[in-house]
Design a protein around this motif. Structure first.
Motif, PDB file in Angstrom:
ATOM      1  N   VAL A  70       0.860  -1.181   0.000  1.00 40.78           N
ATOM      2  CA  VAL A  70       0.000   0.000   0.000  1.00 40.78           C
ATOM      3  C   VAL A  70       0.896   1.230   0.000  1.00 40.78           C
ATOM      4  N   SER A  71       0.609   2.152  -0.888  1.00 39.17           N
ATOM      5  CA  SER A  71       1.397   3.380  -0.987  1.00 39.17           C
ATOM      6  C   SER A  71       0.527   4.581  -0.676  1.00 39.17           C
ATOM      7  N   GLN A  72       0.988   5.382   0.230  1.00 38.07           N
ATOM      8  CA  GLN A  72       0.345   6.673   0.488  1.00 38.07           C
ATOM      9  C   GLN A  72       1.339   7.734   0.056  1.00 38.07           C
ATOM     10  N   HIS A  73       0.890   8.581  -0.827  1.00 36.86           N
ATOM     11  CA  HIS A  73       1.826   9.434  -1.554  1.00 36.86           C
ATOM     12  C   HIS A  73       2.360  10.597  -0.732  1.00 36.86           C
ATOM     13  N   ASN A  74       1.575  11.066   0.194  1.00 38.30           N
ATOM     14  CA  ASN A  74       1.963  12.248   0.950  1.00 38.30           C
ATOM     15  C   ASN A  74       2.325  11.866   2.367  1.00 38.30           C
ATOM     16  N   HIS A  75       3.472  12.323   2.801  1.00 40.52           N
ATOM     17  CA  HIS A  75       3.873  12.039   4.176  1.00 40.52           C
ATOM     18  C   HIS A  75       3.229  13.026   5.133  1.00 40.52           C
ATOM     19  N   HIS A  76       3.198  14.293   4.739  1.00 43.11           N
ATOM     20  CA  HIS A  76       2.644  15.329   5.606  1.00 43.11           C
ATOM     21  C   HIS A  76       1.911  16.341   4.737  1.00 43.11           C
ATOM     22  N   VAL A  77       0.672  16.592   5.079  1.00 45.09           N
ATOM     23  CA  VAL A  77      -0.141  17.566   4.361  1.00 45.09           C
ATOM     24  C   VAL A  77      -0.555  18.657   5.341  1.00 45.09           C
ATOM     25  N   ILE A  78      -0.367  19.893   4.928  1.00 42.76           N
ATOM     26  CA  ILE A  78      -0.752  21.029   5.776  1.00 42.76           C
ATOM     27  C   ILE A  78      -1.806  21.837   5.036  1.00 42.76           C
ATOM     28  N   LEU A  79      -2.935  22.021   5.680  1.00 42.47           N
ATOM     29  CA  LEU A  79      -4.045  22.756   5.067  1.00 42.47           C
ATOM     30  C   LEU A  79      -4.596  23.785   6.040  1.00 42.47           C
ATOM     31  N   SER A  80      -5.248  24.778   5.502  1.00 42.94           N
ATOM     32  CA  SER A  80      -6.000  25.708   6.321  1.00 42.94           C
ATOM     33  C   SER A  80      -7.424  25.197   6.464  1.00 42.94           C
ATOM     34  N   GLU A  81      -8.075  25.618   7.530  1.00 42.39           N
ATOM     35  CA  GLU A  81      -9.467  25.218   7.728  1.00 42.39           C
ATOM     36  C   GLU A  81     -10.298  25.604   6.514  1.00 42.39           C
ATOM     37  N   ALA A  82     -11.253  24.773   6.190  1.00 40.00           N
ATOM     38  CA  ALA A  82     -12.185  24.926   5.068  1.00 40.00           C
ATOM     39  C   ALA A  82     -11.587  24.519   3.731  1.00 40.00           C
ATOM     40  N   ALA A  83     -10.308  24.216   3.712  1.00 37.44           N
ATOM     41  CA  ALA A  83      -9.721  23.726   2.455  1.00 37.44           C
ATOM     42  C   ALA A  83     -10.214  22.322   2.176  1.00 37.44           C
ATOM     43  N   SER A  84     -10.145  21.924   0.921  1.00 35.09           N
ATOM     44  CA  SER A  84     -10.547  20.566   0.566  1.00 35.09           C
ATOM     45  C   SER A  84      -9.348  19.631   0.693  1.00 35.09           C
ATOM     46  N   LEU A  85      -9.658  18.398   0.991  1.00 31.25           N
ATOM     47  CA  LEU A  85      -8.624  17.409   1.253  1.00 31.25           C
ATOM     48  C   LEU A  85      -8.760  16.238   0.304  1.00 31.25           C
ATOM     49  N   GLU A  86      -7.627  15.786  -0.219  1.00 28.14           N
ATOM     50  CA  GLU A  86      -7.593  14.508  -0.904  1.00 28.14           C
ATOM     51  C   GLU A  86      -6.276  13.834  -0.564  1.00 28.14           C
ATOM     52  N   LEU A  87      -6.356  12.665   0.025  1.00 28.87           N
ATOM     53  CA  LEU A  87      -5.173  11.874   0.361  1.00 28.87           C
ATOM     54  C   LEU A  87      -5.146  10.653  -0.547  1.00 28.87           C
ATOM     55  N   GLY A  88      -4.007  10.469  -1.186  1.00 33.28           N
ATOM     56  CA  GLY A  88      -3.898   9.388  -2.145  1.00 33.28           C
ATOM     57  C   GLY A  88      -3.534   8.065  -1.501  1.00 33.28           C
ATOM     58  N   CYS A  89      -4.067   6.988  -2.063  1.00 33.93           N
ATOM     59  CA  CYS A  89      -3.725   5.635  -1.618  1.00 33.93           C
ATOM     60  C   CYS A  89      -3.787   4.725  -2.833  1.00 33.93           C
ATOM     61  N   ASN A  90      -2.714   4.036  -3.083  1.00 30.11           N
ATOM     62  CA  ASN A  90      -2.689   3.027  -4.136  1.00 30.11           C
ATOM     63  C   ASN A  90      -2.223   1.709  -3.538  1.00 30.11           C
ATOM     64  N   TYR A  91      -2.731   0.638  -4.077  1.00 30.32           N
ATOM     65  CA  TYR A  91      -2.354  -0.666  -3.558  1.00 30.32           C
ATOM     66  C   TYR A  91      -1.958  -1.569  -4.717  1.00 30.32           C
ATOM     67  N   SER A  92      -1.250  -2.597  -4.371  1.00 29.25           N
ATOM     68  CA  SER A  92      -0.921  -3.594  -5.376  1.00 29.25           C
ATOM     69  C   SER A  92      -1.381  -4.945  -4.868  1.00 29.25           C
ATOM     70  N   TYR A  93      -2.348  -5.486  -5.561  1.00 26.13           N
ATOM     71  CA  TYR A  93      -2.836  -6.845  -5.280  1.00 26.13           C
ATOM     72  C   TYR A  93      -3.784  -7.205  -6.390  1.00 26.13           C
ATOM     73  N   GLY A  94      -3.632  -8.364  -6.950  1.00 29.41           N
ATOM     74  CA  GLY A  94      -4.410  -8.725  -8.124  1.00 29.41           C
ATOM     75  C   GLY A  94      -5.793  -9.256  -7.836  1.00 29.41           C
TER      76      GLY A  94
END
Lengths: 115, 115
Positions: free
Chosen positions: B4-28
């Motif tokens: 499982v890969s999560q692309h971002n180690h640390h994300v800093i946002l201001s309140e009310a900002a939109s969030l998207e955290l990536g996740c990719n996996y490898s399994y057939g």
């Protein structure tokens, strides 16, 4: 809401010593797990336990590790001879057996420091 | 092997900002997908999960995630973050059809929300 409880919250031990980490899963749960998280690294599966036996274990879970459900409430992880690299946060989790979709419930973890 | 890969180690946002955290996996094979959150000093808690059906799943606290099978992805989203969303977020994958507790976790993404 029922919780998984783990004791102690922090354990310090010397290399080569045995440690036992204790967990009290949620009372009506049937599946039990240990995970660990080395500082700065990902949470890793160690072992799963069902019906009083190990159902699955990872490569990490070698002969130094053992698990036991000594009574109806506790679920323990024993490390026979600790190594420096065993220093990590150890999480216990449990899951009810009534539904395939039932989620894991995690405890707060025990931080193990091996010196 | 699953990963499982999560692309971002640390994300800093201001309140009310939109969030998207990536996740990719490898399994057939068939997978079960999870997002867990760990608030400071607390245990891992389930945010949401996908087993089958509608690939857009909604979880607690306004979070949602979309399973895109062709991209092996399960990104977490929230339209407007709050300061209380400051936490570490873990994507996890389990094999479908059983052994649901043997989860493979990503390294986690730390989210800091500035008030």
């Amino acid at each position: 809401e029922p919780e998984v409880t783990q004791t102690p919250s922090h354990q310090v031990t010397q290399m080569g010593q045995e440690v036992i980490l204790r967990c009290v899963p949620i009372s009506n749960h049937l599946y039990f797990y240990w995970y660990r998280q080395i500082l700065g690294q990902k949470v890793e599966f160690l072992v799963s336990f069902y019906n009083n036996e190990i159902s699955e274990k990872s490569e990490i879970f070698d002969d130094q590790f053992s698990v036991e459900r000594p009574d109806g409430s506790n679920f323990t992880l024993k490390i026979r001879s600790t190594k420096l690299e065993d220093s990590a946060m150890y999480f216990c989790a449990s899951r009810g057996g009534s539904s395939y979709n039932s989620p894991l419930h995690f405890g707060n973890g025990t931080r193990l420091t091996v010196t | 092997a699953q990963s499982v890969s999560q692309h971002n180690h640390h994300v800093i946002l201001s309140e009310a900002a939109s969030l998207e955290l990536g996740c990719n996996y490898s399994y057939g094979g068939t997978v079960n997908l999870f997002w867990y959150v760990q608030y400071p000093g607390q245990h891992l808690q389930l945010l949401l999960k996908y087993f089958s059906g509608d690939p857009l799943v909604k979880g607690i606290k306004g979070f949602e995630a979309e399973f895109i099978k062709s991209k092996f992805s399960f990104n977490l989203r929230k339209p407007s973050v709050q300061w209380s969303d400051t936490a570490e977020y873990f994507c996890a994958v389990g094999r479908g059809g059983g052994s649901q507790g043997n989860l493979i976790f990503g390294k986690g993404t730390k989210l800091s929300v500035k008030p």
